[in-house]
Design an enzyme around this catalytic site. Sequence first.
Site, PDB file in Angstrom:
ATOM      1  N   ASP A 269       0.854  -1.190   0.000  1.00 55.27           N
ATOM      2  CA  ASP A 269       0.000   0.000   0.000  1.00 55.27           C
ATOM      3  C   ASP A 269       0.894   1.247   0.000  1.00 55.27           C
ATOM      4  OD1 ASP A 269      -3.216   0.542   0.957  1.00 55.27           O
ATOM      5  OD2 ASP A 269      -1.800   2.218   1.079  1.00 55.27           O
ATOM      6  N   ILE A 270       0.502   2.232  -0.794  1.00 57.81           N
ATOM      7  CA  ILE A 270       1.304   3.450  -0.941  1.00 57.81           C
ATOM      8  C   ILE A 270       1.243   4.321   0.323  1.00 57.81           C
ATOM      9  CG2 ILE A 270      -0.451   4.998  -1.911  1.00 57.81           C
ATOM     10  CD1 ILE A 270       1.562   5.612  -4.175  1.00 57.81           C
TER      11      ILE A 270
ATOM     12  N   HIS B 168     -10.722  -5.149  -3.224  1.00 50.08           N
ATOM     13  CA  HIS B 168      -9.349  -5.327  -2.726  1.00 50.08           C
ATOM     14  C   HIS B 168      -9.377  -5.653  -1.248  1.00 50.08           C
ATOM     15  CE1 HIS B 168     -10.415  -1.059  -2.361  1.00 50.08           C
ATOM     16  NE2 HIS B 168      -9.636  -1.005  -1.286  1.00 50.08           N
TER      17      HIS B 168
ATOM     18  N   HIS C 101      -7.177  -5.493   2.242  1.00 47.12           N
ATOM     19  CA  HIS C 101      -6.024  -4.937   2.938  1.00 47.12           C
ATOM     20  C   HIS C 101      -5.472  -6.041   3.846  1.00 47.12           C
ATOM     21  CE1 HIS C 101      -6.902  -0.575   2.164  1.00 47.12           C
ATOM     22  NE2 HIS C 101      -8.138  -1.041   2.053  1.00 47.12           N
TER      23      HIS C 101
ATOM     24  N   GLN D 244     -14.423   2.915   1.648  1.00 48.89           N
ATOM     25  CA  GLN D 244     -13.815   2.427   0.407  1.00 48.89           C
ATOM     26  C   GLN D 244     -13.561   3.610  -0.516  1.00 48.89           C
ATOM     27  OE1 GLN D 244     -16.281  -0.360  -1.757  1.00 48.89           O
ATOM     28  NE2 GLN D 244     -14.713  -0.744  -3.321  1.00 48.89           N
TER      29      GLN D 244
ATOM     30  N   ASN E 151     -12.788  -2.966   2.891  1.00 45.57           N
ATOM     31  CA  ASN E 151     -13.614  -1.775   3.075  1.00 45.57           C
ATOM     32  C   ASN E 151     -14.689  -1.771   1.996  1.00 45.57           C
ATOM     33  OD1 ASN E 151     -12.065  -0.828   5.226  1.00 45.57           O
ATOM     34  ND2 ASN E 151     -10.683   0.318   3.899  1.00 45.57           N
TER      35      ASN E 151
HETATM   36  P1  AMP Z   1      -9.742   1.712   0.271  1.00 47.32           P
HETATM   37  O1  AMP Z   1      -9.736   3.023   0.996  1.00 47.32           O
HETATM   38  O2  AMP Z   1     -10.189   0.544   1.092  1.00 47.32           O
HETATM   39  O3  AMP Z   1     -10.488   1.807  -1.039  1.00 47.32           O
HETATM   40  O4  AMP Z   1      -8.229   1.373  -0.030  1.00 47.32           O
HETATM   41  C1  AMP Z   1      -7.521   1.884  -1.107  1.00 47.32           C
HETATM   42  C2  AMP Z   1      -6.069   1.754  -0.741  1.00 47.32           C
HETATM   43  O5  AMP Z   1      -5.290   1.853  -1.911  1.00 47.32           O
HETATM   44  C3  AMP Z   1      -5.564   2.844   0.219  1.00 47.32           C
HETATM   45  O6  AMP Z   1      -5.047   2.224   1.387  1.00 47.32           O
HETATM   46  C4  AMP Z   1      -4.479   3.559  -0.581  1.00 47.32           C
HETATM   47  O7  AMP Z   1      -3.396   3.972   0.206  1.00 47.32           O
HETATM   48  C5  AMP Z   1      -4.099   2.491  -1.589  1.00 47.32           C
HETATM   49  N1  AMP Z   1      -3.521   3.004  -2.827  1.00 47.32           N
HETATM   50  C6  AMP Z   1      -4.006   3.989  -3.615  1.00 47.32           C
HETATM   51  N2  AMP Z   1      -3.233   4.159  -4.691  1.00 47.32           N
HETATM   52  C7  AMP Z   1      -2.228   3.247  -4.593  1.00 47.32           C
HETATM   53  C8  AMP Z   1      -1.109   2.926  -5.397  1.00 47.32           C
HETATM   54  N3  AMP Z   1      -0.836   3.574  -6.545  1.00 47.32           N
HETATM   55  N4  AMP Z   1      -0.276   1.936  -4.983  1.00 47.32           N
HETATM   56  C9  AMP Z   1      -0.528   1.286  -3.824  1.00 47.32           C
HETATM   57  N5  AMP Z   1      -1.581   1.531  -3.037  1.00 47.32           N
HETATM   58  C10 AMP Z   1      -2.416   2.509  -3.401  1.00 47.32           C
END
Ligand code: AMP
Length: 114
Positions: free
Chosen positions: A31-32, A100, A102, A94, A87
Site C-alpha cells: 500500500d502506498i 481489494h 487490505h 472504500q 472496506n
Molecule cells: P480503500 O480506501 O479501502 O479503497 O483502499 C484503497 C487503498 O489503496 C488505500 O489504502 C491507498 O493507500 C491504496 N492506494 C491507492 N493508490 C495506490 C497505489 N498507486 N499503490 C498502492 N496503493 C495505493
Amino acid sequence: MAEDTIFDKILKKEIPCDTVYEDEAVLAFKDINPQAPVHIVAIPKKKVSGFDAISDLPADFTGRYMNGIRAAARQAGLTNGYRVVFNMGKDGQQTVDYLHAHILGGRELGWPPG
Ligand code: AMP
C-alpha cells in the site's frame, strides 16, 4: 463501461507497484500509504467493484483469490498473525471501486478498528 481505477491501471502495468506476491488469481502489492508496518493490497485478477459484488465472481476463482491473500501474508513473513480487511462503500471508507483486501500486520493491531 466504468472508467479504469488505479488498481485496473496497476494490473495492466500502466502504473507501477511494489509487488509482494502474484499468481493467476491475485496481485498483491505494498500500500502506498501504509497503516501498519506491513500493509499490502491484494486485488483479484477479475474485476468486481467491491465486496458487495463478490458473488459475481466464479466461486472457484473466489477461493483461489482467498488463497492468494493468504499466500501474500505468508510471503510478507506475517507469522505472528495479521488482519484482512475489505472496506465496502461509503461507511466502510472504500475509496477505490475495485475489490481489494487490505492485509495489515507487523505489530499488534488495535480493536475495535474505529
Ligand atoms: P480503500 O480506501 O479501502 O479503497 O483502499 C484503497 C487503498 O489503496 C488505500 O489504502 C491507498 O493507500 C491504496 N492506494 C491507492 N493508490 C495506490 C497505489 N498507486 N499503490 C498502492 N496503493 C495505493
